[in-house]
Motif scaffolding. Sequence first.
Motif, short mmCIF file in Angstrom:
data_model
loop_
_atom_site.label_atom_id
_atom_site.label_comp_id
_atom_site.label_asym_id
_atom_site.label_seq_id
_atom_site.Cartn_x
_atom_site.Cartn_y
_atom_site.Cartn_z
N LYS A 9 -6.44 13.58 9.02
CA LYS A 9 -7.61 14.06 8.26
C LYS A 9 -7.59 15.57 8.06
O LYS A 9 -8.33 16.10 7.22
N ARG A 31 -2.94 11.14 2.62
CA ARG A 31 -3.75 10.78 3.80
C ARG A 31 -3.99 9.27 3.84
O ARG A 31 -3.90 8.65 4.91
N ARG A 32 -4.34 8.69 2.71
CA ARG A 32 -4.60 7.25 2.65
C ARG A 32 -3.38 6.44 3.07
O ARG A 32 -3.47 5.54 3.92
N SER A 48 0.80 -1.22 0.00
CA SER A 48 0.00 0.00 0.00
C SER A 48 0.83 1.27 0.00
O SER A 48 0.29 2.36 -0.14
N HIS A 73 -5.40 13.26 -1.10
CA HIS A 73 -6.11 12.02 -0.79
C HIS A 73 -5.13 10.86 -0.65
O HIS A 73 -5.24 10.04 0.27
N ALA A 74 -4.17 10.78 -1.55
CA ALA A 74 -3.21 9.69 -1.53
C ALA A 74 -2.33 9.73 -0.28
O ALA A 74 -2.10 8.70 0.37
N ASP A 105 -6.26 7.23 -7.05
CA ASP A 105 -6.25 8.29 -6.05
C ASP A 105 -6.85 9.57 -6.62
O ASP A 105 -6.49 10.01 -7.72
N ARG A 115 -2.60 6.82 6.84
CA ARG A 115 -3.51 6.04 7.68
C ARG A 115 -3.19 4.55 7.62
O ARG A 115 -3.20 3.85 8.64
N GLU A 116 -2.89 4.05 6.42
CA GLU A 116 -2.56 2.63 6.27
C GLU A 116 -1.29 2.28 7.04
O GLU A 116 -1.22 1.23 7.71
#
Length: 296
Positions: A152, A17-18, A2, A14-15, A9, A21-22
């Motif tokens: 976020k 943050r993603r 990931s 967005h990418a 994305d 979080r992962e």
Amino acid sequence: MSFKFKRKDRSIQHAVRRIAREQIDKAIETAEDKSIDSEERIHAVRKRCKKMRGLVRVVRPEFDGYEKANATLRDAARRLAVSRDATVQIETLDDLKAEGDTGEAHEVSEAAYRSKRLELEARKSEAEAGSDPEQLLSEFVSEMKRLRRAVKRWRIDEDGFAAIEGGLTKTYRRMRSAMHEARENPSTETMHEWRKRAKYHWYHVSLLRDAAPAMLKARASALKDLGDLLGDHHDIAIFRSMLDTEDEQDALLERTAKERQSQLEATAFELGQQLAIESPSTLRKRFEGFWGLMKD
């Protein structure tokens, strides 16, 4: 895996943050998994922190929250470092012993290896005295949960390649400069600085690998190899600093370690020159082209 930008994305923001979080979720999961030895968990979550620092660094010029995020990750990893640093010294000694069929290593007696290992184990116990790895990991989890809530609110001012070109190019430029400085003066400090810059560039290439898989996966693999070479070089440098060269057996260990370090150094410079052959501006243009391929 990931830790990469994906075609789907919606934006760089967005990418980022993603991915953050992962990585945080995986770090928390590992830290809380008591079926794994605490030392292994500490090693694994510290690597997660380094990857996340690479992530925020690639968008650094466009990310106002960089300083706070980077400091949080850096400090969280440092608080877990005591046990790992002591373990690395024992592993370095074991590696040198395993390579004892060549060079001067065969001159070091089994008794001397055993004696030095016992000494390092005692130092490890002393360094760990008063610290509870489970408590440290619990505190780490709390810190990561706070960071996850902050993710976020992360804002990246630009999008597309414009959001990453500054961080990508600056990191690559620093890697080249650090390599040249290390070649001029191959000290523990300059070699370690080169290692740090090479690892950040590795993270950035890894993030972009889906843009041109055939080329960037190979580059990422070569950068990982370079980081491993420089990591082993640094571990040996720290090990050598602990030796008493007035002692006969320590003096033999010193020569063995120096011989191995020289081999690592030669291999690292040969590989590093190949990875740093482009000018920063040329690399930026090439990666901009790769990025365009991913977005076509």
